[in-house]
Design an enzyme around this catalytic site. Sequence first.
Site, PDB file in Angstrom:
ATOM      1  N   ARG A  80       0.808  -1.221   0.000  1.00  0.00           N
ATOM      2  CA  ARG A  80       0.000   0.000   0.000  1.00  0.00           C
ATOM      3  C   ARG A  80       0.841   1.271   0.000  1.00  0.00           C
ATOM      4  NH1 ARG A  80      -3.154   0.363   4.654  1.00  0.00           N
ATOM      5  NH2 ARG A  80      -4.301   2.041   3.658  1.00  0.00           N
ATOM      6  N   ASN A 107     -12.575  14.775   0.465  1.00  0.00           N
ATOM      7  CA  ASN A 107     -13.341  13.572   0.138  1.00  0.00           C
ATOM      8  C   ASN A 107     -14.814  13.903   0.263  1.00  0.00           C
ATOM      9  OD1 ASN A 107     -13.817  10.791  -0.455  1.00  0.00           O
ATOM     10  ND2 ASN A 107     -14.223  10.429   1.720  1.00  0.00           N
ATOM     11  N   HIS A 119     -18.483  11.966   1.212  1.00  0.00           N
ATOM     12  CA  HIS A 119     -19.032  10.761   1.817  1.00  0.00           C
ATOM     13  C   HIS A 119     -20.557  10.857   1.763  1.00  0.00           C
ATOM     14  CE1 HIS A 119     -19.010   7.252   4.430  1.00  0.00           C
ATOM     15  NE2 HIS A 119     -20.012   7.805   5.082  1.00  0.00           N
ATOM     16  N   VAL A 141     -10.448   7.280   8.939  1.00  0.00           N
ATOM     17  CA  VAL A 141     -11.382   7.009   7.837  1.00  0.00           C
ATOM     18  C   VAL A 141     -12.620   7.869   8.051  1.00  0.00           C
ATOM     19  CG1 VAL A 141     -12.746   5.249   6.654  1.00  0.00           C
ATOM     20  CG2 VAL A 141     -10.516   4.652   7.624  1.00  0.00           C
TER      21      VAL A 141
END
Length: 198
Positions: free
Chosen positions: A67, A109, A111, A151
Amino acid sequence: MTKKRVAILASGGGSNALALMQAMAAPDFPARCVLVFSNKPQAGVLARALQFGVMSAVLDSNGRSDREEYDAQVLALLLEQKPDVVCLAGYMRILTPVLVDAFKDRLLNIHPALLPKFGGAGMYGQHVHQAVLEAGEKESGATVHLVDHGVDSGRILLQGKVAVQAGDTPQSLAARVLEVEHWIYPQALRELCEGMTR
Ligand code: GRF
């Protein structure tokens, strides 16, 4: 006005990427899209980029378990275009610190829920809307937030709400939330770029 340079990272169909590219195509928008990156060679978002004459890049993540090394390679690709801001738009990978730290306070981001509720590991796609319905929520919506080391845990920049309707399914709720995403993401990007001093 010097327009900010924006890179979009997406893994799927790219309807949010499309909304962002449409917004950035306007002469008065304070940013322009310099790159669409995908980890999936077949992602629909790549055709969207072509449609807007935006450069695209792909680094297939299939079979990559390294990763950090993968993200370091993505970072090198991104930096070639000198982005001021990076927007995740349905990018289905959790970023490692090498990417998060490179774009601190400049990495966004979206969501499909009203964070901090219904976020975190495993909360993506239909799982989110299923959980909202099972919890008996009266409203849902979408959240644009900065990306940090967690997250879905970064600072919230903008939210848009929709009412949950009787008879909603995860699919019907997702469709209404997606409409909201398409207007709050460009708006949040505009506000971030206008607030950037350099
Ligand atoms: C959106 O629901 C977004 O909130 C989530 O992934 C989905 C991407 O959809 N992060 P699209 O590819 O932009 O249509």
